[in-house]
Write a protein that holds these residues in place. Structure first.
Motif, PDB file in Angstrom:
ATOM      1  N   THR A 186      30.331  54.999  39.266  1.00 19.11           N
ATOM      2  CA  THR A 186      31.179  55.249  40.432  1.00 19.11           C
ATOM      3  C   THR A 186      32.424  56.064  40.087  1.00 19.11           C
ATOM      4  OG1 THR A 186      30.393  53.237  41.499  1.00 19.11           O
ATOM      5  CG2 THR A 186      32.468  54.136  42.295  1.00 19.11           C
ATOM      6  N   ASN A 187      33.017  55.825  38.945  1.00 14.60           N
ATOM      7  CA  ASN A 187      34.212  56.597  38.566  1.00 14.60           C
ATOM      8  C   ASN A 187      33.889  58.079  38.455  1.00 14.60           C
ATOM      9  OD1 ASN A 187      35.902  54.349  38.456  1.00 14.60           O
ATOM     10  ND2 ASN A 187      35.442  53.948  36.293  1.00 14.60           N
ATOM     11  N   LEU A 188      32.749  58.396  37.855  1.00 15.64           N
ATOM     12  CA  LEU A 188      32.360  59.795  37.723  1.00 15.64           C
ATOM     13  C   LEU A 188      32.033  60.393  39.098  1.00 15.64           C
ATOM     14  CD1 LEU A 188      31.751  62.235  35.994  1.00 15.64           C
ATOM     15  CD2 LEU A 188      29.483  61.287  35.507  1.00 15.64           C
ATOM     16  N   ILE A 189      31.379  59.631  39.952  1.00 15.91           N
ATOM     17  CA  ILE A 189      31.077  60.110  41.303  1.00 15.91           C
ATOM     18  C   ILE A 189      32.367  60.399  42.064  1.00 15.91           C
ATOM     19  CG2 ILE A 189      30.143  59.409  43.549  1.00 15.91           C
ATOM     20  CD1 ILE A 189      27.992  57.842  41.952  1.00 15.91           C
ATOM     21  N   ASN A 190      33.332  59.497  41.967  1.00 16.65           N
ATOM     22  CA  ASN A 190      34.613  59.705  42.657  1.00 16.65           C
ATOM     23  C   ASN A 190      35.317  60.946  42.128  1.00 16.65           C
ATOM     24  OD1 ASN A 190      34.175  57.423  44.179  1.00 16.65           O
ATOM     25  ND2 ASN A 190      35.451  56.093  42.893  1.00 16.65           N
ATOM     26  N   HIS A 191      35.259  61.156  40.822  1.00 14.17           N
ATOM     27  CA  HIS A 191      35.851  62.361  40.224  1.00 14.17           C
ATOM     28  C   HIS A 191      35.159  63.618  40.748  1.00 14.17           C
ATOM     29  CE1 HIS A 191      37.461  65.076  37.149  1.00 14.17           C
ATOM     30  NE2 HIS A 191      36.218  65.490  36.938  1.00 14.17           N
ATOM     31  N   ASN A 192      33.821  63.592  40.774  1.00 15.43           N
ATOM     32  CA  ASN A 192      33.075  64.755  41.260  1.00 15.43           C
ATOM     33  C   ASN A 192      33.347  65.027  42.733  1.00 15.43           C
ATOM     34  OD1 ASN A 192      31.931  64.947  38.719  1.00 15.43           O
ATOM     35  ND2 ASN A 192      30.001  63.968  39.298  1.00 15.43           N
ATOM     36  N   MET A 193      33.455  63.952  43.527  1.00  9.88           N
ATOM     37  CA  MET A 193      33.737  64.124  44.953  1.00  9.88           C
ATOM     38  C   MET A 193      35.125  64.727  45.160  1.00  9.88           C
ATOM     39  SD  MET A 193      32.776  63.876  48.132  1.00  9.88           S
ATOM     40  CE  MET A 193      31.513  62.632  48.475  1.00  9.88           C
ATOM     41  N   GLU A 195      36.757  66.678  43.157  1.00 14.43           N
ATOM     42  CA  GLU A 195      36.695  68.093  42.798  1.00 14.43           C
ATOM     43  C   GLU A 195      36.007  68.914  43.892  1.00 14.43           C
ATOM     44  OE1 GLU A 195      34.903  68.731  38.986  1.00 14.43           O
ATOM     45  OE2 GLU A 195      36.844  68.531  37.947  1.00 14.43           O
ATOM     46  N   ALA A 196      34.918  68.377  44.441  1.00 13.53           N
ATOM     47  CA  ALA A 196      34.190  69.100  45.487  1.00 13.53           C
ATOM     48  C   ALA A 196      35.050  69.258  46.738  1.00 13.53           C
ATOM     49  CB  ALA A 196      32.891  68.368  45.810  1.00 13.53           C
ATOM     50  N   LYS A 197      35.778  68.206  47.111  1.00 10.14           N
ATOM     51  CA  LYS A 197      36.643  68.287  48.290  1.00 10.14           C
ATOM     52  C   LYS A 197      37.775  69.294  48.079  1.00 10.14           C
ATOM     53  CE  LYS A 197      35.948  63.741  50.421  1.00 10.14           C
ATOM     54  NZ  LYS A 197      36.590  62.487  50.856  1.00 10.14           N
ATOM     55  N   ALA A 198      38.319  69.325  46.886  1.00  7.15           N
ATOM     56  CA  ALA A 198      39.398  70.277  46.594  1.00  7.15           C
ATOM     57  C   ALA A 198      38.914  71.719  46.711  1.00  7.15           C
ATOM     58  CB  ALA A 198      39.945  70.016  45.191  1.00  7.15           C
TER      59      ALA A 198
END
Length: 453
Positions: A186-193, A195-198
């Motif tokens: 989940t931590n990696l998913i939150n990080h990826n999300m 970045e994608a939103k930015a």
């Protein structure tokens, strides 16, 4: 009451042969090899000419949404879809409202199953950060096992504390309960999300879903699950494996297609990852959004190959209906999950036609192995003395999946418009015909599954 199913082709325990089944009330009395109808007195004759006669499908991974989410689905509607699809037994997941994380909430679900389910039913109990001590109070003879969300998904049942994970694995090992895990970091998913939103805005395009819920996120979590299982001796079943890389974590199951013990660590593949690839986001968009994400063609082909190589032990659906309005949007806004139960068998039979696996292997993966893995009592095989859970399927002229055929409450399918040649002709549950060529016995109710522990 005695019934004979005659003139069909039986597929059971690695063999395909012309034969007959004799049923006595709710169980199988005899399996007879040969084309000649055995002499005897029968109350009912079922003509299976041109049909394959299979054990009833056991789907060990569904989300029927009841209680609390019945705007999406409920036990009555989804068990009806199961019967239409040749599925005679389902194991339901705990991420409902309230979540099934205590003896009391589990007992409430069992009552719902008894009053509403058209087919046989069982319900997982869910793990939380602080409920491992209560596992000993559960009726182990009536639960498939414990479901653990090591990655956040629908229902917010994430367990991510190291001490809690260790206690869950240790307690399942001590009690001899299978532990089925949803593995994503989940931590990696939150990080990826983030970045994608930015980069792309608050609701990134659906095509980015497999990059946000990435291969690395899956592998990191599955690796941790395997490590914990080895440390504590836990009977681990990793749900919905979606990447080729994760397959390297699984031992080869030498007994995947024959009698014999399973390794303590096994894996499941589900329909979404066996049928779709990231190329399908272009046309199907968020209709195929699920967690873990549908990934690359390479991943799909590796999973398909693993079906016949003893790396994957069971095929489930991860049947997870949502309202169609909830499936609109991109990676952030669209709900994850899709209804797959009703058309799982005909979809897998299409893969059999394509040479991906044999019909005998399919029966092991969808009938025999779920029963063996979870120690189901007297189901999953066509054997004298076993419950008469039987599915008849027939190959014929092509037909197109249209919305009017869909029995799930949500009313849509990511497979709408697809063509199939196989049809489910009859579904027999505990010796009772619950579905027959488009007609459903709405009054029939299935039984609670028993587990030999």
């Amino acid at each position: 009451m005695r019934t004979i199913i005659e003139h069909g082709t039986i597929v059971n325990e690695g063999k395909t042969f012309k034969g007959s089944l004799i049923l006595d009330s709710d169980h199988i009395e005899n399996v007879i090899v040969g084309e000649t109808t055995p002499c005897g007195s029968y109350d009912h004759h079922v003509d299976a000419t041109g049909c394959l006669v299979l054990p009833g499908i056991i789907d060990e991974h569904v989300h029927f949404r009841e209680p609390g989410l019945t705007d999406k689905a409920d036990i009555e509607s989804e068990s009806r879809a199961a019967a239409w699809g040749g599925v005679t037994t389902f194991f339901d997941m705990p991420n409902t409202k309230p979540a099934t994380t205590s003896k009391e909430t589990w007992e409430g679900k069992m009552t719902l199953g008894k009053t509403k389910s058209h087919v046989n039913y069982a319900f997982f109990c869910g793990a939380t950060n602080n409920n491992a001590d209560s596992f000993k109070d559960l009726d182990a003879t009536h639960i498939p096992g414990i479901k653990l969300f090591m990655g956040a998904s629908t229902g917010n049942m994430l367990v991510d504390r190291k001490d809690a994970l260790e206690k869950i694995y240790a307690e399942c090992a001590r009690l001899g309960l299978p532990l089925m895990t949803h593995c994503e970091d989940t931590n990696l998913i939150n990080h990826n999300m983030a970045e994608a939103k930015a980069k792309y805005g608050e609701d990134p395009d659906i095509s980015l879903h497999p990059f946000i819920r990435s291969e690395e996120a899956c592998y990191n979590s599955s690796s941790l699950a395997v490590s914990l299982a080895k440390t504590y001796g836990t009977r681990l079943h990793i749900a919905h494996i979606s990447t080729a890389k994760e397959l390297g974590l699984l031992p080869v199951n030498d007994n995947a297609f024959r009698e014999g013990p399973f390794p303590k660590i096994t894996g499941e593949a589900v329909l979404a990852h066996l049928l779709f690839t990231n190329n399908d986001y272009v046309t199907r968009k968020a209709l195929i959004k699920c967690n873990p994400a549908v990934k690359t063609t390479t991943d799909r082909e590796a999973l398909r190959l693993a079906l016949s190589k003893g790396l994957i032990t069971c095929i489930g659906t991860d049947h997870a209906p949502h309202r169609l309005s909830d499936k609109q949007g991109g990676c952030a806004k669209a709900a994850s999950g899709m209804p797959m139960l009703q058309f799982s068998l005909v979809s897998m039979l299409r893969l059999v036609d394509e040479g991906i696996l044999t019909i005998e292997q399919m029966v092991w993966l969808m009938c025999h192995n779920p029963a063996r893995l979870f120690s189901v009592k007297d189901r999953g095989f066509l054997r004298p003395g076993y419950k008469a859970d039987i599915t008849l399927v027939k190959r014929g002229a092509p037909w197109t999946l249209t919305e009017n055929l869909i029995q799930s409450k949500c009313g849509w399918s990511p497979l709408t418009g697809e063509q199939f040649r196989w049809r489910v002709m009859r579904t027999i549950c505990n010796g009772h015909t619950v579905y027959d060529k488009g007609k459903m016995d709405e009054d029939y109710r299935g039984e609670a599954v028993q587990f030999e522990r």
